[in-house]
Design an enzyme around this catalytic site. Sequence first.
Site, PDB file in Angstrom:
ATOM      1  N   LEU A   1       0.867  -1.170   0.000  1.00 23.15           N
ATOM      2  CA  LEU A   1       0.000   0.000   0.000  1.00 23.15           C
ATOM      3  C   LEU A   1       0.906   1.223   0.000  1.00 23.15           C
ATOM      4  O   LEU A   1       1.899   1.261   0.728  1.00 23.15           O
ATOM      5  CB  LEU A   1      -0.884   0.018   1.252  1.00 23.15           C
ATOM      6  CG  LEU A   1      -2.128  -0.876   1.268  1.00 23.15           C
ATOM      7  CD1 LEU A   1      -2.757  -0.859   2.655  1.00 23.15           C
ATOM      8  CD2 LEU A   1      -3.139  -0.422   0.227  1.00 23.15           C
ATOM      9  N   ASP A   2       0.567   2.230  -0.798  1.00 16.12           N
ATOM     10  CA  ASP A   2       1.348   3.467  -0.797  1.00 16.12           C
ATOM     11  C   ASP A   2       1.348   4.081   0.599  1.00 16.12           C
ATOM     12  O   ASP A   2       0.405   3.866   1.376  1.00 16.12           O
ATOM     13  CB  ASP A   2       0.759   4.469  -1.789  1.00 16.12           C
ATOM     14  CG  ASP A   2       0.973   4.059  -3.238  1.00 16.12           C
ATOM     15  OD1 ASP A   2       1.865   3.228  -3.490  1.00 16.12           O
ATOM     16  OD2 ASP A   2       0.245   4.572  -4.110  1.00 16.12           O
TER      17      ASP A   2
END
EC number: 5.4.99.25
Length: 303
Positions: free
Chosen positions: A46-47
């Site tokens: 996930l960013d």
Amino acid sequence: MTTIESQCSIDGILLLNKPQGMTSNAALQKTKHLFGAKKAGHTGSLDPLATGMLPLCFGEATKICQYLLNADKSYETIGRLGIKTNTADCTGEVIFCIENYTVSHEEMIATLEKYKGKIKQIPSMFSALKHKGTPLYRLAREGIEIERKARDIVISQLNLEQFDGECFTLTVSCSKGTYIRNLVEDIGDTLKAGAHMTKLHRLYTAGFENNRMYTLDELQDMPLSQRLACLIPIDQAVQHLTPVILSDSEVTAIRQGKVISNKTGAVEGEDLRLYGEQSQFIGIGQALIHGDIKAKRLVSFAL
């Protein structure tokens, strides 16, 4: 905060609610330390901007990480019309801005319909995809742009939850490899207004729709025994695979690398969930011709 004196053998899956501003790897390392685990891996980044479900695999569970990487995901995201950035989200530099635009609710709904089902998406330069061994985001930061091929993705759900004429909230269920910020940007382009993503929260990874996530703060406040109780059994990640019960002699044989005869009716090449007679999870097998089974990924602690 409870500290870990020494590392121990821990096997299972933890559903972490990743905080905003932290990389997936940093979240993994913090959680690994909290559990004192020897071996750990996450199942798709996930960013830093994003929050939400990040399944972490400990010990023998790392052998089934690929199944979670390949699983569908569901997200809630917020986009803002009128502004585009070089990263397609609010962390980037503004590259386009338009003030005089009007998008109706009906126009937004009609546009979303175009992005449902099987579509093609060009990955962002600000992604972890690699070109000759170098992540694209590193090249992008140097001002280098590489031609990227459009990839097939599937958007199985795309619902408009809120829209005020400028900001829009979507729930999205999609296949692996989907970049939500690029989806938001593409929607803005179709509306001829431009858009960028301001928020992203992963609601769940397929197979864990009804399972609870835990924050780092919650885990830090728990004694180790309570943390261990948060782990999910390894085989829950592969519940979509056909289960096959093996006899004790078949378990021994497949552990020795032998092909076993088990008339499963499975299609050749199909992955199978293998169990012993006492319902203990053995690992993943693969169906061969005539119903035979060979080992694919076996867990080492099953008896």
